[in-house]
Design a protein around this motif. Structure first.
Motif, PDB file in Angstrom:
ATOM      1  N   VAL A 209     -14.951   3.451  17.864  1.00  0.00           N
ATOM      2  CA  VAL A 209     -14.425   3.097  16.542  1.00  0.00           C
ATOM      3  C   VAL A 209     -14.322   1.597  16.303  1.00  0.00           C
ATOM      4  N   ILE A 210     -14.408   0.794  17.349  1.00  0.00           N
ATOM      5  CA  ILE A 210     -14.297  -0.660  17.191  1.00  0.00           C
ATOM      6  C   ILE A 210     -15.531  -1.173  16.437  1.00  0.00           C
ATOM      7  N   GLY A 211     -15.289  -1.901  15.351  1.00  0.00           N
ATOM      8  CA  GLY A 211     -16.367  -2.429  14.529  1.00  0.00           C
ATOM      9  C   GLY A 211     -16.759  -1.535  13.369  1.00  0.00           C
ATOM     10  N   VAL A 212     -16.117  -0.379  13.251  1.00  0.00           N
ATOM     11  CA  VAL A 212     -16.401   0.571  12.179  1.00  0.00           C
ATOM     12  C   VAL A 212     -15.524   0.239  10.970  1.00  0.00           C
ATOM     13  N   THR A 213     -16.078   0.441   9.777  1.00  0.00           N
ATOM     14  CA  THR A 213     -15.294   0.222   8.562  1.00  0.00           C
ATOM     15  C   THR A 213     -14.752   1.551   8.061  1.00  0.00           C
ATOM     16  N   GLY A 214     -13.693   1.473   7.273  1.00  0.00           N
ATOM     17  CA  GLY A 214     -13.082   2.674   6.716  1.00  0.00           C
ATOM     18  C   GLY A 214     -12.236   2.332   5.513  1.00  0.00           C
ATOM     19  N   ARG A 215     -11.489   3.319   5.042  1.00  0.00           N
ATOM     20  CA  ARG A 215     -10.630   3.145   3.876  1.00  0.00           C
ATOM     21  C   ARG A 215      -9.268   3.737   4.210  1.00  0.00           C
ATOM     22  N   LEU A 216      -8.213   3.007   3.835  1.00  0.00           N
ATOM     23  CA  LEU A 216      -6.859   3.486   4.110  1.00  0.00           C
ATOM     24  C   LEU A 216      -6.500   4.652   3.205  1.00  0.00           C
ATOM     25  N   LEU A 217      -6.068   5.730   3.801  1.00  0.00           N
ATOM     26  CA  LEU A 217      -5.545   6.877   3.054  1.00  0.00           C
ATOM     27  C   LEU A 217      -4.065   6.673   2.766  1.00  0.00           C
ATOM     28  N   VAL A 218      -3.366   6.096   3.745  1.00  0.00           N
ATOM     29  CA  VAL A 218      -1.950   5.758   3.631  1.00  0.00           C
ATOM     30  C   VAL A 218      -1.835   4.280   3.976  1.00  0.00           C
ATOM     31  N   GLY A 219      -1.194   3.504   3.121  1.00  0.00           N
ATOM     32  CA  GLY A 219      -1.075   2.068   3.338  1.00  0.00           C
ATOM     33  C   GLY A 219      -0.313   1.728   4.601  1.00  0.00           C
ATOM     34  N   THR A 220      -0.653   0.578   5.185  1.00  0.00           N
ATOM     35  CA  THR A 220       0.077   0.097   6.358  1.00  0.00           C
ATOM     36  C   THR A 220       1.304  -0.680   5.901  1.00  0.00           C
ATOM     37  N   ARG A 221       2.257  -0.844   6.809  1.00  0.00           N
ATOM     38  CA  ARG A 221       3.488  -1.579   6.499  1.00  0.00           C
ATOM     39  C   ARG A 221       3.639  -2.804   7.384  1.00  0.00           C
ATOM     40  N   GLY A 222       2.522  -3.333   7.849  1.00  0.00           N
ATOM     41  CA  GLY A 222       2.576  -4.479   8.754  1.00  0.00           C
ATOM     42  C   GLY A 222       3.296  -4.100  10.031  1.00  0.00           C
TER      43      GLY A 222
END
Length: 77
Positions: free
Chosen positions: A7-20
């Protein structure tokens, strides 16, 4: 669990936002001929729908991500 090198170097889209540092979100990535979800950690909060790049695997289906704007998605002009 060992880190997931695939998975390192793969792009994606957040389904649930991160909170830092306050907590992870969830990212959907295309890997191994399909799509998979992972808990996604980032240094700063990122909203749902953000394009991201996986920069590290924490193992146990957890990854570190950064915001990523794919240059191929940018409109010409």
């Amino acid at each position: 669990m060992a880190r997931d090198e695939a998975v390192i170097g793969v792009t994606g889209r957040l389904l649930v936002g991160t909170r830092g540092p306050a907590g992870p979100g969830e990212v959907l990535v295309r890997v191994r001929g399909g799509t998979e979800t992972f808990l996604a950690w980032s240094e700063e909060a990122l909203p749902p729908g953000t394009g991201v790049l996986v920069v590290e695997s924490r193992g146990t289906r957890q990854v570190d991500v950064i915001e990523w704007l794919d240059p191929l998605d940018e409109p010409a002009g």
